[in-house]
Design a protein around this motif. Structure first.
Motif, PDB file in Angstrom:
ATOM      1  N   SER A 193     103.560 -39.960  66.305  1.00  0.00           N
ATOM      2  CA  SER A 193     104.141 -40.081  67.591  1.00  0.00           C
ATOM      3  C   SER A 193     105.205 -38.604  67.934  1.00  0.00           C
ATOM      4  CB  SER A 193     103.952 -41.203  67.619  1.00  0.00           C
ATOM      5  OG  SER A 193     105.699 -42.015  67.447  1.00  0.00           O
ATOM      6  N   SER A 194     105.283 -38.053  66.549  1.00  0.00           N
ATOM      7  CA  SER A 194     106.585 -37.073  66.492  1.00  0.00           C
ATOM      8  C   SER A 194     106.379 -35.793  67.334  1.00  0.00           C
ATOM      9  CB  SER A 194     106.993 -36.497  65.174  1.00  0.00           C
ATOM     10  OG  SER A 194     107.081 -37.700  64.168  1.00  0.00           O
ATOM     11  N   ARG A 195     107.270 -35.349  67.881  1.00  0.00           N
ATOM     12  CA  ARG A 195     107.487 -33.805  68.705  1.00  0.00           C
ATOM     13  C   ARG A 195     106.895 -32.976  67.591  1.00  0.00           C
ATOM     14  NH1 ARG A 195     111.920 -33.473  71.567  1.00  0.00           N
ATOM     15  NH2 ARG A 195     113.177 -34.403  69.837  1.00  0.00           N
ATOM     16  N   HIS A 229     108.631 -28.798  72.347  1.00  0.00           N
ATOM     17  CA  HIS A 229     108.243 -29.814  72.194  1.00  0.00           C
ATOM     18  C   HIS A 229     107.553 -30.921  71.947  1.00  0.00           C
ATOM     19  CE1 HIS A 229     112.801 -29.191  70.349  1.00  0.00           C
ATOM     20  NE2 HIS A 229     111.733 -28.025  70.259  1.00  0.00           N
ATOM     21  N   THR A 231     104.092 -34.206  71.755  1.00  0.00           N
ATOM     22  CA  THR A 231     103.406 -35.023  70.452  1.00  0.00           C
ATOM     23  C   THR A 231     101.796 -34.395  70.771  1.00  0.00           C
ATOM     24  OG1 THR A 231     103.348 -36.582  72.688  1.00  0.00           O
ATOM     25  CG2 THR A 231     105.059 -37.334  71.445  1.00  0.00           C
ATOM     26  N   ASP A 233      99.510 -36.685  71.528  1.00  0.00           N
ATOM     27  CA  ASP A 233      99.166 -36.906  72.548  1.00  0.00           C
ATOM     28  C   ASP A 233      99.092 -35.607  73.527  1.00  0.00           C
ATOM     29  OD1 ASP A 233      97.861 -39.836  71.440  1.00  0.00           O
ATOM     30  OD2 ASP A 233      99.760 -40.684  71.972  1.00  0.00           O
ATOM     31  N   GLN A 234     100.944 -35.281  73.730  1.00  0.00           N
ATOM     32  CA  GLN A 234     101.134 -34.763  74.690  1.00  0.00           C
ATOM     33  C   GLN A 234     100.023 -33.506  74.839  1.00  0.00           C
ATOM     34  OE1 GLN A 234     105.256 -34.571  74.313  1.00  0.00           O
ATOM     35  NE2 GLN A 234     105.441 -36.056  76.116  1.00  0.00           N
ATOM     36  N   TYR A 249      94.536 -36.551  70.792  1.00  0.00           N
ATOM     37  CA  TYR A 249      95.163 -36.554  69.844  1.00  0.00           C
ATOM     38  C   TYR A 249      93.990 -37.719  68.376  1.00  0.00           C
ATOM     39  CZ  TYR A 249      98.489 -36.889  66.640  1.00  0.00           C
ATOM     40  OH  TYR A 249      99.133 -36.572  64.797  1.00  0.00           O
ATOM     41  N   ASP A 251      95.297 -39.006  65.508  1.00  0.00           N
ATOM     42  CA  ASP A 251      96.177 -39.347  64.708  1.00  0.00           C
ATOM     43  C   ASP A 251      95.884 -39.530  62.886  1.00  0.00           C
ATOM     44  OD1 ASP A 251      98.600 -39.050  63.162  1.00  0.00           O
ATOM     45  OD2 ASP A 251      99.363 -41.708  63.122  1.00  0.00           O
ATOM     46  N   ARG A 276     106.368 -35.412  60.649  1.00  0.00           N
ATOM     47  CA  ARG A 276     105.578 -36.158  61.191  1.00  0.00           C
ATOM     48  C   ARG A 276     107.108 -36.768  60.632  1.00  0.00           C
ATOM     49  NH1 ARG A 276     101.704 -39.995  58.612  1.00  0.00           N
ATOM     50  NH2 ARG A 276     103.969 -40.205  56.860  1.00  0.00           N
ATOM     51  N   GLU A 279     111.284 -35.342  62.069  1.00  0.00           N
ATOM     52  CA  GLU A 279     111.459 -35.020  63.262  1.00  0.00           C
ATOM     53  C   GLU A 279     112.444 -34.947  63.702  1.00  0.00           C
ATOM     54  OE1 GLU A 279     111.183 -37.780  66.778  1.00  0.00           O
ATOM     55  OE2 GLU A 279     109.635 -35.764  68.030  1.00  0.00           O
TER      56      GLU A 279
END
Ligand SMILES: NC(=O)c1ccc[n+]([C@@H]2O[C@H](COP(=O)([O-])OP(=O)(O)OC[C@H]3O[C@@H](n4cnc5c(N)ncnc54)[C@H](OP(=O)(O)O)[C@@H]3O)[C@@H](O)[C@H]2O)c1
Length: 315
Positions: A193-195, A229, A231, A233-234, A249, A251, A276, A279
């Motif tokens: 879930s990192s950017r 920056h 994630t 998902d974004q 996404y 992972d 990851r 971050e």
């Protein structure tokens, strides 16, 4: 143009260097001209650069220090980049960086902007990921900070420009969405879930241009840049909107990614795992407002997608 300063640009037919050359050409009153360096001045890419205003094309090879010294002669500045992906050897990159630094020193270059990345081994001190090429965790990162020393030791006034993941990797590097068994497009890499700090490679060139334009302000400093920056998902949500089709996404475990079997899957898997797990340390210094203060045209991902989504191959 007797009052203009020459910026010699290594990798001029490529992504980063091309961005520097085009930024200089786009500012005819900016006080700079570009000396675009290529091994093949007769190539279509080199001819396209030669057709731009305020651009000359010269031949040199980063494996040949004498050719670099000739190409840097009389230049005020040099944009320097090495080419990890040509043979995926961090040692070769280091040798090229030493040639660039020595040539810049010999030619009396007054400002080098060196395109670099941080040494992940400062943070990855355990065995969470395999060691590659004998001593690296992420060779194309670690080798670049190793190479920072070449510029310091040569005594060349240098700005250390820490770049970010190109969004063009979704077009050219095989990292774009692939269709899963259920038919839905999926971005698959181990980011948790990192950017992910990312940017258009063209903006690296524009930012390097701005650093030259600021004179000595950033000499001796490290400048870390990104466009946004985001994630996984974004990234997928933005791609879904731009493509008009769902992208999700996916992972995965870094070991699964490293096992994909394409060349450098282990290297790229280590890179995502580093981003990851660290971050704050990686994304933190890549300040977006600061980057935009240097380059007001800095694109965010949606802006980049508006111009580039159609080029993303949909596997
Ligand atoms: N992909 C990413 O997300 C990313 C992000 C940050 C940093 N990076 C780093 O960016 C670096 C590559 O920069 P780039 O993407 O701008 O490269 P690029 O688009 O692949 O272009 C490289 C250009 O450099 C020239 N070149 C290659 N070998 C050369 C040599 N021995 N001597 C002189 N010129 C040579 C080639 O031009 P000619 O054929 O015309 O000579 C080529 O057009 C890599 O080290 C990579 O680690 C990549």
């Amino acid at each position: 143009m007797p009052d203009t300063k020459v910026i010699a640009v290594v990798g001029a037919t490529g992504a980063q260097g091309g961005g520097v050359v085009r930024a200089i050409a786009a500012h005819p009153d900016g006080g700079f001209t570009a000396r675009a360096i290529t091994r093949k001045p007769d190539s279509d890419a080199a001819r396209a650069l030669a057709a731009l205003p305020n651009v000359e094309v010269v031949q040199a090879d980063s494996d040949d220090e004498a050719s670099l010294e000739r190409a840097f002669a009389g230049a005020y500045g040099a944009f320097c980049v090495t080419f990890f992906w040509a043979d995926m050897s961090a040692e070769h990159e280091l040798a090229q960086a030493r040639n660039l630094a020595a040539a810049a020193k010999a030619a009396g270059v007054r400002h080098v902007v060196w395109s670099t990345l941080e040494d992940t081994r400062r943070w990855v001190t355990d065995d969470r990921m395999p060691t590659l090429q004998g001593k690296y965790k992420v060779p194309h990162y670690d080798g670049k900070e190793d190479a920072d020393a070449a510029f310091r030791e040569a005594g060349v006034p240098t700005t250390f420009l820490r770049t970010s993941f190109y969004w063009e990797n979704f077009i050219y590097f095989g990292l774009g969405p692939q269709r899963a068994e259920d038919g839905v497009l999926a971005l698959t890499f181990p980011l948790g879930s990192s950017r992910l700090p990312g940017m258009s490679s063209e903006d690296i060139g524009k930012t390097a241009y701005a650093i030259f334009a600021r004179g000595d302000e950033f000499v001796g400093k490290t400048v870390s840049i990104a466009g946004e920056h985001l994630t996984g998902d974004q990234l997928a949500e933005s791609m879904s909107r731009a493509l008009g089709e769902e992208v999700r996404y996916n992972d995965i475990d870094p070991d699964v990614f490293r096992g994909f079997g394409f060349p450098a899957a282990d290297e790229v898997g280590n890179m995502f795992q580093f981003k990851r797990d660290f971050e704050a340390e990686y994304a933190g210094p890549r300040d977006l407002d600061f980057t935009r203060s240097l380059n007001p045209e800095l694109q965010d991902f949606d802006t980049w997608l508006a111009a580039n989504a159609g080029k993303i191959p949909l596997g």
